[in-house]
Design a protein around this motif. Structure first.
Motif, mmCIF file in Angstrom:
data_model
loop_
_atom_site.group_PDB
_atom_site.id
_atom_site.type_symbol
_atom_site.label_atom_id
_atom_site.label_comp_id
_atom_site.label_asym_id
_atom_site.label_seq_id
_atom_site.Cartn_x
_atom_site.Cartn_y
_atom_site.Cartn_z
ATOM 1 N N GLY A 51 0.812 -1.204 0.000
ATOM 2 C CA GLY A 51 0.000 0.000 0.000
ATOM 3 C C GLY A 51 0.843 1.250 0.000
ATOM 4 O O GLY A 51 2.067 1.193 0.121
ATOM 5 N N ASP A 52 0.164 2.365 -0.168
ATOM 6 C CA ASP A 52 0.807 3.676 -0.206
ATOM 7 C C ASP A 52 0.162 4.587 0.824
ATOM 8 O O ASP A 52 -1.064 4.540 1.018
ATOM 9 N N ILE A 53 0.979 5.414 1.477
ATOM 10 C CA ILE A 53 0.467 6.425 2.399
ATOM 11 C C ILE A 53 1.070 7.773 2.029
ATOM 12 O O ILE A 53 2.120 7.841 1.405
ATOM 13 N N ASP A 54 0.384 8.824 2.427
ATOM 14 C CA ASP A 54 0.883 10.187 2.294
ATOM 15 C C ASP A 54 0.985 10.775 3.690
ATOM 16 O O ASP A 54 0.072 10.619 4.497
ATOM 17 N N VAL A 55 2.093 11.449 3.968
ATOM 18 C CA VAL A 55 2.291 12.087 5.266
ATOM 19 C C VAL A 55 3.152 13.326 5.061
ATOM 20 O O VAL A 55 4.026 13.350 4.202
ATOM 21 N N ALA A 56 2.891 14.351 5.844
ATOM 22 C CA ALA A 56 3.677 15.583 5.767
ATOM 23 C C ALA A 56 5.011 15.400 6.471
ATOM 24 O O ALA A 56 5.114 14.651 7.456
ATOM 25 N N SER A 57 6.026 16.085 5.990
ATOM 26 C CA SER A 57 7.352 16.044 6.593
ATOM 27 C C SER A 57 7.273 16.390 8.082
ATOM 28 O O SER A 57 6.635 17.365 8.459
ATOM 29 N N GLY A 58 7.872 15.558 8.922
ATOM 30 C CA GLY A 58 7.888 15.792 10.362
ATOM 31 C C GLY A 58 6.608 15.408 11.093
ATOM 32 O O GLY A 58 6.533 15.524 12.305
ATOM 33 N N GLN A 59 5.615 14.916 10.374
ATOM 34 C CA GLN A 59 4.329 14.577 10.985
ATOM 35 C C GLN A 59 4.185 13.075 11.188
ATOM 36 O O GLN A 59 4.920 12.278 10.605
ATOM 37 N N SER A 60 3.202 12.704 12.013
ATOM 38 C CA SER A 60 2.924 11.302 12.321
ATOM 39 C C SER A 60 1.527 10.920 11.868
ATOM 40 O O SER A 60 0.643 11.771 11.801
ATOM 41 N N CYS A 61 1.360 9.644 11.593
ATOM 42 C CA CYS A 61 0.022 9.109 11.339
ATOM 43 C C CYS A 61 0.013 7.632 11.708
ATOM 44 O O CYS A 61 1.056 6.992 11.781
ATOM 45 N N GLN A 62 -1.199 7.124 11.969
ATOM 46 C CA GLN A 62 -1.342 5.722 12.360
ATOM 47 C C GLN A 62 -1.742 4.859 11.177
ATOM 48 O O GLN A 62 -2.485 5.288 10.298
ATOM 49 N N ILE A 63 -1.231 3.638 11.182
ATOM 50 C CA ILE A 63 -1.508 2.665 10.136
ATOM 51 C C ILE A 63 -2.175 1.451 10.783
ATOM 52 O O ILE A 63 -1.513 0.668 11.463
ATOM 53 N N PRO A 64 -3.486 1.313 10.599
ATOM 54 C CA PRO A 64 -4.148 0.112 11.115
ATOM 55 C C PRO A 64 -3.965 -1.047 10.139
ATOM 56 O O PRO A 64 -3.947 -0.846 8.927
ATOM 57 N N ILE A 65 -3.795 -2.258 10.651
ATOM 58 C CA ILE A 65 -3.714 -3.438 9.795
ATOM 59 C C ILE A 65 -5.145 -3.769 9.406
ATOM 60 O O ILE A 65 -5.969 -4.106 10.248
ATOM 61 N N GLY A 66 -5.445 -3.652 8.119
ATOM 62 C CA GLY A 66 -6.819 -3.752 7.651
ATOM 63 C C GLY A 66 -7.228 -5.086 7.067
ATOM 64 O O GLY A 66 -8.247 -5.162 6.402
ATOM 65 N N ILE A 67 -6.470 -6.127 7.296
ATOM 66 C CA ILE A 67 -6.869 -7.441 6.796
ATOM 67 C C ILE A 67 -8.039 -7.934 7.655
ATOM 68 O O ILE A 67 -7.990 -7.851 8.879
ATOM 69 N N ARG A 68 -9.077 -8.430 6.990
ATOM 70 C CA ARG A 68 -10.269 -8.864 7.729
ATOM 71 C C ARG A 68 -9.952 -9.974 8.717
ATOM 72 O O ARG A 68 -9.160 -10.872 8.419
ATOM 73 N N GLY A 69 -10.548 -9.881 9.875
ATOM 74 C CA GLY A 69 -10.354 -10.895 10.895
ATOM 75 C C GLY A 69 -9.637 -10.323 12.105
ATOM 76 O O GLY A 69 -9.688 -9.124 12.369
ATOM 77 N N THR A 70 -8.939 -11.182 12.819
ATOM 78 C CA THR A 70 -8.271 -10.813 14.062
ATOM 79 C C THR A 70 -6.762 -10.891 13.904
ATOM 80 O O THR A 70 -6.234 -11.899 13.434
ATOM 81 N N VAL A 71 -6.079 -9.815 14.295
ATOM 82 C CA VAL A 71 -4.615 -9.801 14.314
ATOM 83 C C VAL A 71 -4.176 -10.432 15.626
ATOM 84 O O VAL A 71 -4.557 -9.970 16.694
ATOM 85 N N THR A 72 -3.369 -11.491 15.553
ATOM 86 C CA THR A 72 -2.902 -12.144 16.774
ATOM 87 C C THR A 72 -1.496 -11.711 17.168
ATOM 88 O O THR A 72 -1.139 -11.769 18.340
ATOM 89 N N ASP A 73 -0.697 -11.264 16.185
ATOM 90 C CA ASP A 73 0.667 -10.822 16.479
ATOM 91 C C ASP A 73 1.158 -9.975 15.308
ATOM 92 O O ASP A 73 0.703 -10.154 14.172
ATOM 93 N N SER A 74 2.069 -9.058 15.586
ATOM 94 C CA SER A 74 2.669 -8.242 14.525
ATOM 95 C C SER A 74 4.012 -7.703 14.983
ATOM 96 O O SER A 74 4.289 -7.642 16.181
ATOM 97 N N ALA A 75 4.824 -7.308 14.007
ATOM 98 C CA ALA A 75 6.149 -6.753 14.297
ATOM 99 C C ALA A 75 6.636 -5.989 13.069
ATOM 100 O O ALA A 75 6.117 -6.169 11.966
ATOM 101 N N ILE A 76 7.635 -5.159 13.286
ATOM 102 C CA ILE A 76 8.266 -4.439 12.178
ATOM 103 C C ILE A 76 9.238 -5.411 11.512
ATOM 104 O O ILE A 76 10.127 -5.943 12.174
ATOM 105 N N SER A 77 9.062 -5.652 10.214
ATOM 106 C CA SER A 77 9.992 -6.555 9.522
ATOM 107 C C SER A 77 11.017 -5.798 8.689
ATOM 108 O O SER A 77 12.062 -6.349 8.365
#
Length: 131
Positions: A51-77
């Motif tokens: 996917g693609d996101i747009d964000v302003a320099s120096g700013q923050s935004c949240q990224i929800p994992i949008g796959i249907r169902g339940t997320v049981t675990d996640s990590a930065i790969s």
């Protein structure tokens, strides 16, 4: 003992009056970080997505994992090169773009979950455009 209680209460009232007089917002009422402006192609669990996101320099935004169902675990790969990525909880990450940087950045999130049709681990690659 009574003098100590009165002094403590008086100091608390003075501190609150100072906060309101200076129009200072206490840290507990900080503004929430908005969701990223996103365009994602999400697959089922066990399949990779991007996917693609747009964000302003120096700013923050949240990224929800949008796959249907339940997320049981996640990590930065894969860490971003021009920003910071942090895990908020199993299904949400926060990306902060480097200040004064404009361009692109890429990172990846590894997520495991259970959906209505499939379960498994997916790698979600995100391309950020920093404006």
């Amino acid at each position: 003992m009574k003098t100590s209680i009165v002094t403590t209460r008086a100091l608390g009232v003075v501190a609150l009056a100072l906060i309101f007089a200076l129009n200072v917002t206490p840290a507990s009422s900080a503004q929430p970080v908005p969701e990223c402006s996103m365009s994602m192609t999400l697959a089922d669990w066990g399949e990779n997505s991007s996917g693609d996101i747009d964000v302003a320099s120096g700013q923050s935004c949240q990224i929800p994992i949008g796959i249907r169902g339940t997320v049981t675990d996640s990590a930065i790969s894969q860490k971003p090169a021009y920003g910071k990525l942090k895990k908020i909880n199993a299904s949400t990450f926060e990306y902060k773009a480097k200040a004064k940087y404009k361009g692109s950045d890429t990172f990846a999130i590894k997520a495991t979950g259970q959906g209505p049709k499939a379960s498994g681990t997916s790698i979600i690659t995100v391309r950020a455009t920093i404006k």
